[in-house]
Design a protein around this motif. Structure first.
Motif, PDB file in Angstrom:
ATOM      1  N   ASN A 239       7.253   2.078  -5.273  1.00  0.00           N
ATOM      2  CA  ASN A 239       7.624   0.757  -4.762  1.00  0.00           C
ATOM      3  C   ASN A 239       6.512   0.217  -3.881  1.00  0.00           C
ATOM      4  N   VAL A 240       6.388  -1.097  -3.856  1.00  0.00           N
ATOM      5  CA  VAL A 240       5.539  -1.720  -2.851  1.00  0.00           C
ATOM      6  C   VAL A 240       6.370  -2.801  -2.169  1.00  0.00           C
ATOM      7  N   HIS A 241       6.505  -2.690  -0.861  1.00  0.00           N
ATOM      8  CA  HIS A 241       7.281  -3.668  -0.105  1.00  0.00           C
ATOM      9  C   HIS A 241       6.390  -4.782   0.389  1.00  0.00           C
ATOM     10  N   GLY A 242       7.004  -5.913   0.678  1.00  0.00           N
ATOM     11  CA  GLY A 242       6.276  -6.997   1.317  1.00  0.00           C
ATOM     12  C   GLY A 242       5.755  -6.525   2.661  1.00  0.00           C
ATOM     13  N   GLY A 243       4.547  -6.940   3.037  1.00  0.00           N
ATOM     14  CA  GLY A 243       4.027  -6.595   4.351  1.00  0.00           C
ATOM     15  C   GLY A 243       3.355  -5.244   4.422  1.00  0.00           C
ATOM     16  N   GLU A 244       3.274  -4.518   3.300  1.00  0.00           N
ATOM     17  CA  GLU A 244       2.584  -3.229   3.357  1.00  0.00           C
ATOM     18  C   GLU A 244       1.530  -3.149   2.254  1.00  0.00           C
ATOM     19  N   ILE A 245       0.566  -2.247   2.471  1.00  0.00           N
ATOM     20  CA  ILE A 245      -0.477  -2.012   1.483  1.00  0.00           C
ATOM     21  C   ILE A 245      -0.307  -0.602   0.937  1.00  0.00           C
ATOM     22  N   VAL A 246      -0.145  -0.507  -0.379  1.00  0.00           N
ATOM     23  CA  VAL A 246      -0.046   0.796  -1.013  1.00  0.00           C
ATOM     24  C   VAL A 246      -1.319   1.015  -1.818  1.00  0.00           C
ATOM     25  N   GLY A 247      -1.950   2.161  -1.619  1.00  0.00           N
ATOM     26  CA  GLY A 247      -3.198   2.441  -2.316  1.00  0.00           C
ATOM     27  C   GLY A 247      -3.008   3.498  -3.379  1.00  0.00           C
ATOM     28  N   LEU A 248      -3.785   3.383  -4.453  1.00  0.00           N
ATOM     29  CA  LEU A 248      -3.751   4.395  -5.510  1.00  0.00           C
ATOM     30  C   LEU A 248      -5.114   5.073  -5.562  1.00  0.00           C
ATOM     31  N   ALA A 249      -5.128   6.382  -5.227  1.00  0.00           N
ATOM     32  CA  ALA A 249      -6.385   7.126  -5.268  1.00  0.00           C
ATOM     33  C   ALA A 249      -6.448   7.915  -6.560  1.00  0.00           C
ATOM     34  N   GLY A 250      -7.644   8.296  -6.956  1.00  0.00           N
ATOM     35  CA  GLY A 250      -7.794   9.112  -8.151  1.00  0.00           C
ATOM     36  C   GLY A 250      -9.194   8.999  -8.695  1.00  0.00           C
ATOM     37  N   VAL A 251      -9.609  10.033  -9.437  1.00  0.00           N
ATOM     38  CA  VAL A 251     -10.903   9.984 -10.102  1.00  0.00           C
ATOM     39  C   VAL A 251     -10.762   9.036 -11.282  1.00  0.00           C
TER      40      VAL A 251
END
Lengths: 306, 513
Positions: free
Chosen positions: B276-288
């Motif tokens: 999930n990604v909520h309003g007001g937050e930053i979600v990052g996706l890491a990976g090679v």
């Protein structure tokens, strides 16, 4: 048994011009160049070889003349596509039309009489063997040359450094150039080789297969050769098998016509073209294999930087 | 003893720019020498001059005390200078050994060359199978191929151009071990980078470039990062302001059990992805790179659609089956990875590129483009986001990478999105512009937008994200709170391992990359 021998040998003979033309185009396309002008180069080869025979040249000289005519025509394409970087589709189509016109012009005075066809070989003992002799050892020399070309081209592409360089130029000429390979020169050689092979294919038609001169006698075989290369997913063995399939269908429909099948002959004549394409589409459906063998830079003009 | 390489007063001008201005440096045998600088500082030009791929306008190059005249790459190779490029010069459709054979001067003997490759790669602790096809290799493995290709020539000087930008933290450790081993054997190494921590860990000396000039030399292990950064950037570094997140109650982006098969041979299948990604937050996706990021982004942006509409919801609406424009109507904005080609049409002007996604914002009326409004819209972005460009009429391709990226991010933000997808926000963008773009993204999220960032730069993700996800072979990890995780945990997840089921502890993990 007679019928079987007739169908088998007929298949091999009908496939021979396709093998020449398609293997030549395979080498061209593996280097990243698309020459759509096979039909034109074949016609030039056919006309010149036929003319050479009527002018009294020996068979080998006539055939070489045909091949050189194809190469000369391909040089025209090479200058346009490789030196002047014109659109390869347009240049190839122009060559196809040009070749058809020039060959018709050369062939105006030929008349409609057949010439004496290229003889089959006569190998002591082997050619006289029962069954095997007529099946395998009585073809004309060009049939064996076509098979030899298949072996040589497969070996060249997949076993030699030059073949590796050619294939990698087809994938990324920029990288090849950076490593220091002469991209344009190698592409020229590939294009000339393709022309030589198409010229041979045409010569085979006019001095061995028919053997007479008819305007536009290639009847679309140059286009089938192009389709063969694509649907054979740029692999020599599949080109060979596809050519035989086409040859087989050609002979079968001729036999069908001779037996008086109640099908319009036009439809029967179209059958080999249709069947070849259908079968090749079916085997080339594996997109992963396609991606692996496809020359990624195909038909994209390359200008060496700096 | 002569230095391995000495540059004296090298200058190189291109039309409009001085790429190198009176640069001198000295590298001893066995020395690991960093060339530090921001993008555009002249590092790459200097390397090309050392390698002979470009000629200096003035100045001299000495190798082992001898002046090099008429320099070119062939001469470099004869002198024992080898270079590992940032963008690899490898052919994908052939095998490792064939690739190496193409640039080797030795006889064409694949079996014995393969044996050499195997032996050499083992000796330097970076095993590669010479018979694998290059398209099957990860980026890290491709880099090994490039390095082994150089090592086969027994180089005296090895140049590496930003070698770690595509590696996992663990792969970086391995690479550094290899480089130290090389240096112990007497091979000099020129290490080009803009990452201070790496330079401090690995390099004996550093030459710092700014705007083509040497602004300082240092012993990085005895110098603080702040001092090095000052030499690089010149002015004070902009500071990031990240206030605490206040996530909305309901998620703006919901991904539920999303599975999809790869579209081609080179892709990765996505397996049961949920987050999930909520309003007001930053979600990052890491990976090679190459672990399914491209597939996930394509599915989220709508470039690729999914039959199960509910697998992706935007503001509660099933969106997985919608076209990109329909998703944009739901409030999605998207900054793709490739600036030229996906983010902008290279040969078109900035205002035309602005119209492409902003056509619902008054720039198109009744099917006709309102040029004046479109121009004004583009000019507004240029102004607000400090894009260095020759006005709205400049073509996209005429901008530098950083400036075009600022323009594209600005364009998407000007749409006032509810959900912003960003892929590699600062790839190839210099430090100053990167900081600006990151701050802009943070500000946007704090104003209530949900932001999903895909990046290969862990530092970046740690700097701006509230939550982190890790993707590995098409699977996405449960969310990790930024404040309570660390690089090591993320790095392990990137290689498909978790700290919990790792019996031997993190130190001895055998790594793929």
């Amino acid at each position: 048994m007679e019928l079987f021998i007739a169908i088998f040998t007929g298949t091999v003979i009908a496939a021979t011009p396709l093998i020449f033309a398609a293997l030549g185009e395979l080498v061209v396309e593996k280097s990243g160049v698309l020459n759509l002008g096979i039909e034109g180069m074949m016609l030039m080869g056919a006309a010149l070889a036929f003319w050479a025979v009527t002018a009294g040249c020996s068979m080998p000289v006539a055939i070489i003349a045909g091949a050189l005519a194809g190469a000369a025509a391909s040089l025209l394409f090479g200058v346009l596509a490789l030196t002047f970087l014109t659109n390869q589709y347009a240049a190839g189509l122009a060559l196809a039309i040009f070749g058809s016109g020039v060959s018709a012009f050369i062939g105006r005075g030929f008349g409609s009489d057949p010439i004496e066809a290229l003889h089959g070989v006569n190998i002591p003992i082997l050619s006289d063997l029962p069954l095997i002799g007529p099946l395998l050892f009585r073809f004309d020399p060009l049939v064996y040359l076509a098979l030899a070309m298949f072996v040589v081209i497969s070996w060249f592409l997949y076993r030699t450094k030059a073949g590796l360089i050619l294939r990698t130029i087809g994938e990324s000429p920029q990288t090849s150039h950076a490593i220091g390979h002469p991209v344009i020169r190698i592409r020229y050689m590939a294009v000339l080789f393709g022309g030589l092979m198409a010229g041979l294919a045409g010569a085979y038609l006019s001095v061995a297969y028919t053997p007479l001169w008819v305007e536009n006698m290639t009847a679309g075989k140059g286009w089938i050769a192009l389709a063969l290369v694509v649907f054979a997913t740029w692999r020599p063995l599949r080109v060979l098998l596809g050519a035989w399939l086409f040859g087989g269908m050609t002979i079968l429909q001729l036999q069908g016509q001779a037996l008086g099948l109640q099908v319009p002959s036009e439809l029967l004549s179209a059958l080999p073209y249709l069947a070849t394409i259908v079968v090749l589409v079916l085997i080339s459906r594996n997109r992963q294999m396609l991606a692996l063998h496809f020359p990624a830079s195909l038909a994209k003009p390359f200008r060496p930087a700096g | 003893m002569h230095p391995r390489l000495e540059l004296r007063n090298i200058s190189k001008r291109y039309p409009g720019v001085v790429a190198n201005d009176d640069v001198s440096l000295t590298i001893q045998p066995g020395e690991i020498h960093a060339v530090l600088g921001e993008n555009g500082a002249g590092k790459s030009t200097l390397m090309k001059i050392i390698y002979g791929a470009a000629q200096a306008d003035s100045g001299e190059i000495y190798c082992d005390g001898k002046l090099i005249t008429a320099h070119n790459p062939a001469m470099s190779r004869a002198l024992g200078i080898e270079m590992v490029y940032q963008h690899f010069a490898l052919f994908e459709s052939v095998s490792v050994v064939e690739n190496i054979a193409l640039s080797a001067s030795s006889a064409f003997d694949l079996p014995s060359l393969a044996e050499n490759i195997r032996e050499l790669s083992l000796r330097y602790g970076m095993p590669i199978d010479p018979h694998r096809q290059v398209h099957d290799l990860s980026v890290g493995e491709r880099q090994r191929v490039e390095i082994v290709r150089c090592l086969l020539q027994a180089p005296k000087l090895l140049i590496l151009d930003e070698p770690t930008s595509v590696l996992t933290p663990q792969a970086v450790v391995k690479l550094f071990d290899t480089l130290r081993q090389l240096s112990a054997e007497g091979c000099s190494i020129v290490y080009i980078s803009h990452k201070l921590d790496e330079v401090q860990e690995l390099c004996d000396t550093a030459t710092v470039l700014r705007n083509g000039k040497v602004t300082g030399t240092a012993r990085p292990k005895e110098t603080t990062s702040l001092e090095l950064a000052r030499m690089m950037v010149g002015s004070k570094l902009p500071e990031m302001h990240v206030s605490p997140a206040a996530p909305s109650e309901r998620p703006v982006l919901e991904v539920r059990n999303l599975s999809a098969s790869a579209r081609d041979h080179f892709g990765v299948d996505l397996k049961d992805v949920s987050f999930n990604v909520h309003g007001g937050e930053i979600v990052g996706l890491a990976g090679v790179s190459g672990n399914g990021q491209a597939e996930l982004i394509a599915l989220l942006s709508g470039e690729r659609r999914h039959a199960q509409g509910g697998a992706i919801k935007i503001s509660g609406m099933p969106a997985a089956a919608l076209r990109p424009d329909e998703r944009r109507k739901l409030g999605l904005a998207f900054v793709p990875e490739e600036r030229l080609g996906r983010g902008a049409v290279p040969s078109h002007t900035l205002w035309e590129n602005a119209v492409l996604t902003a056509h619902r914002f008054g720039t198109v009326r009744k099917g006709l483009v309102d040029r004046r409004r479109a121009s004004a819209f583009a000019a507004g972005i240029i102004d607000r986001f400090k894009v260095k460009a020759n006005g709205p009429g400049a073509t996209a391709q005429s901008l530098s990478g950083g400036n075009l990226q600022k323009f594209i991010v600005g364009r998407e933000i000007a749409l006032a999105p509810k959900l912003l997808l960003v892929s590699q926000p600062t790839w190839g963008v210099d430090v100053g512009a990167s900081a600006f773009i990151r701050q802009t993204i943070v500000d946007l999220s704090r104003a209530g937008t949900a932001v999903f960032v895909v990046s290969e730069e862990l530092d970046e993700l740690f700097e701006i994200c509230d939550q982190l996800l890790v993707i590995c072979q098409g699977r996405v990890s449960p969310p990790l709170v930024r404040a309570s995780t660390d690089r090591e945990e993320i790095g392990l997840l990137m290689t498909g391992r978790t700290t919990s089921n790792d019996q031997k502890g993190s130190g001895s993990v055998a790594l793929q990359d």
